[in-house]
Design an enzyme around this catalytic site. Sequence first.
Site, mmCIF file in Angstrom:
data_model
loop_
_atom_site.group_PDB
_atom_site.id
_atom_site.type_symbol
_atom_site.label_atom_id
_atom_site.label_comp_id
_atom_site.label_asym_id
_atom_site.label_seq_id
_atom_site.Cartn_x
_atom_site.Cartn_y
_atom_site.Cartn_z
ATOM 1 N N PHE A 152 0.823 -1.215 0.000
ATOM 2 C CA PHE A 152 0.000 0.000 0.000
ATOM 3 C C PHE A 152 0.852 1.257 0.000
ATOM 4 C CE2 PHE A 152 -2.432 -3.405 2.003
ATOM 5 C CZ PHE A 152 -3.598 -3.373 1.253
ATOM 6 N N ARG A 154 2.882 4.616 -0.825
ATOM 7 C CA ARG A 154 2.693 5.781 -1.695
ATOM 8 C C ARG A 154 4.039 6.239 -2.217
ATOM 9 N NH1 ARG A 154 0.825 9.752 2.616
ATOM 10 N NH2 ARG A 154 2.286 8.378 3.646
ATOM 11 N N CYS A 263 -1.087 3.823 -9.835
ATOM 12 C CA CYS A 263 -2.019 2.889 -9.194
ATOM 13 C C CYS A 263 -3.489 3.208 -9.412
ATOM 14 C CB CYS A 263 -1.744 2.838 -7.692
ATOM 15 S SG CYS A 263 -0.225 1.991 -7.308
ATOM 16 N N LYS A 324 2.294 13.930 -8.515
ATOM 17 C CA LYS A 324 2.300 14.357 -7.115
ATOM 18 C C LYS A 324 3.726 14.770 -6.781
ATOM 19 C CE LYS A 324 2.673 10.997 -3.965
ATOM 20 N NZ LYS A 324 2.287 9.851 -3.148
HETATM 21 C C1 UDX Z 1 -1.539 5.277 -4.142
HETATM 22 C C2 UDX Z 1 -2.035 4.751 -2.786
HETATM 23 O O1 UDX Z 1 -2.095 5.831 -1.847
HETATM 24 C C3 UDX Z 1 -1.138 3.640 -2.283
HETATM 25 O O2 UDX Z 1 -1.664 3.090 -1.087
HETATM 26 C C4 UDX Z 1 -1.045 2.563 -3.343
HETATM 27 O O3 UDX Z 1 -0.169 1.535 -2.940
HETATM 28 C C5 UDX Z 1 -0.589 3.137 -4.672
HETATM 29 O O4 UDX Z 1 -1.447 4.219 -5.052
HETATM 30 P P1 UDX Z 1 0.356 6.942 -4.981
HETATM 31 O O5 UDX Z 1 -0.174 6.693 -6.348
HETATM 32 O O6 UDX Z 1 1.817 6.906 -4.762
HETATM 33 O O7 UDX Z 1 -0.276 5.899 -3.947
HETATM 34 O O8 UDX Z 1 -0.111 8.401 -4.537
HETATM 35 P P2 UDX Z 1 -1.206 9.092 -3.593
HETATM 36 O O9 UDX Z 1 -0.510 9.928 -2.610
HETATM 37 O O10 UDX Z 1 -2.173 8.126 -3.083
HETATM 38 O O11 UDX Z 1 -1.904 10.068 -4.653
HETATM 39 C C6 UDX Z 1 -2.556 9.565 -5.821
HETATM 40 C C7 UDX Z 1 -3.154 10.678 -6.630
HETATM 41 O O12 UDX Z 1 -4.281 11.243 -5.951
HETATM 42 C C8 UDX Z 1 -2.218 11.859 -6.898
HETATM 43 O O13 UDX Z 1 -2.410 12.291 -8.223
HETATM 44 C C9 UDX Z 1 -2.655 12.914 -5.904
HETATM 45 O O14 UDX Z 1 -2.390 14.218 -6.332
HETATM 46 C C10 UDX Z 1 -4.156 12.636 -5.868
HETATM 47 N N1 UDX Z 1 -4.768 13.080 -4.604
HETATM 48 C C11 UDX Z 1 -4.475 12.455 -3.426
HETATM 49 C C12 UDX Z 1 -5.687 14.137 -4.609
HETATM 50 O O15 UDX Z 1 -5.976 14.720 -5.675
HETATM 51 N N2 UDX Z 1 -6.281 14.497 -3.436
HETATM 52 C C13 UDX Z 1 -6.016 13.877 -2.258
HETATM 53 O O16 UDX Z 1 -6.616 14.260 -1.249
HETATM 54 C C14 UDX Z 1 -5.079 12.827 -2.242
#
Ligand code: UDX
Length: 438
Positions: A152, A154, A263, A324
């Site tokens: 999981f 990030r 993801c 991100k």
């Molecule tokens: C995600 C999951 O969090 C992680 O548990 C899994 O294993 C893989 O996918 P990740 O893709 O690294 O991780 O990034 P994350 O921080 O979750 O953000 C994903 C996307 O959502 C980004 O584009 C981020 O900008 C967006 N996001 C996240 C939002 O737009 N708003 C939020 O409140 C949180």
Amino acid sequence: MRVAMIGTGYVGLVSGACFADFGHEVTCIDKDAGKIEALKAGRMPIYEPGLDALVAANVEAGRLSFTTDTAAGIRDAEIVFIAVGTPTRRGDGHADLSYVHAAAEEVAGLIAGYTVIVTKSTVPVGTGDEVEAIIARANPRAQFDVASNPEFLREGAAIEDFKRPDRIVVGAQSQRAVAALRELYRPLFLNETPMVVTDRRTAELIKYAANAFLAIKIGFINEIADLCDAVGANVQQVARGIGLDKRIGAKFLHAGPGYGGSCFPKDTLALSKTAHRAGVPVTLVDAVIDANARRKAAMVDRIAAAAGGSVAGKVVAILGLTFKPNTDDMREAPSLVIVPGLQAMGATIRAFDPQGMGEAAKCLTGVTYCDSAWHCLEGADMAVILTEWDQFRALDLDRIAGLLKDRVLVDLRNIYALSEVRGKPLDYHSLGRPPADG
Ligand code: UDX
């Protein structure tokens, strides 16, 4: 324990380095000779804070090694992880399992003595059964169990997430496999990390359900942000007001330009495909997939609206390109839709990203890449904050106003407080919040 990790992608490399740091003896295996050579020389294939130091320390301590030789890598391994890629299959949205199947086939002929084969890649429900069948067919005498142990972590916070997870999920049919994984994760039980032990299919579904739920949470707050704009409310205050309810939770309620990454987009699509095939459509997940695609495209119109209706002939400074902060990953980044969208409307793009410009240059054309935020802003008519890198959070707003000809700043991550912007000579636009001068 002796651990082999097949695949040195994001998950494989971080997990391998962290298991080594727990004290296990880990060999990371990859077919890509260039990647293995680079890792042996201490060069990381991805940008992830702290990873280079963690790898170096564990290589130095003799607990972590890299090889292209699968046979040598899994010799004497008690646990073999399959952490190869499961990209979206071209054309139909299903996860492409060919790398997982190939790894299973190869491992089958190489294991000696009881071995636990663990899928760490995000795989559709039933993949563990397929891996088991492949190994049993290829090597009927093999003594093994197949377990699912989804990750999981990030990007950008991967080491922290690995070492301080909210939970560990293990799906296995045999107690012997569960015991081996408990032993592997023993260092984490000192922090009382809960371990959720399920059957294999359930563990596989937990991973997809977690990502789909988080994607829905983001999709929800993005729609609420639009509603806030329409009715004159403030989405950050709505998020706080609902997030303090423990049943909802405060995290993943930040409005933005749409989720990206390796993801959420891939896994929501794969879950949808699995569900349709099972005859149980997941309509909420389907809706968020559509809403997220529309959202990225809608940001182009929003930027044009902030520019007074059109960006034709405008020079737009883009701050942040990656999906991100704290990563160089451009996969499914909103910038991949927004930048070409602005260019199609006749804008000229200057861009700066602290880590992502190398990757961005492979997929975005006609962009002038700059070596700092200030360099990017020079000579631009307007600016757009696309990724919330820390270094963009406290820029001198007066200086920005002085550099931008039209003084328009579009903050698609809501990183500036309205109180900071109020009174500045800037036409500031954000998501789901009333105008700063309102
Ligand atoms: C995600 C999951 O969090 C992680 O548990 C899994 O294993 C893989 O996918 P990740 O893709 O690294 O991780 O990034 P994350 O921080 O979750 O953000 C994903 C996307 O959502 C980004 O584009 C981020 O900008 C967006 N996001 C996240 C939002 O737009 N708003 C939020 O409140 C949180």
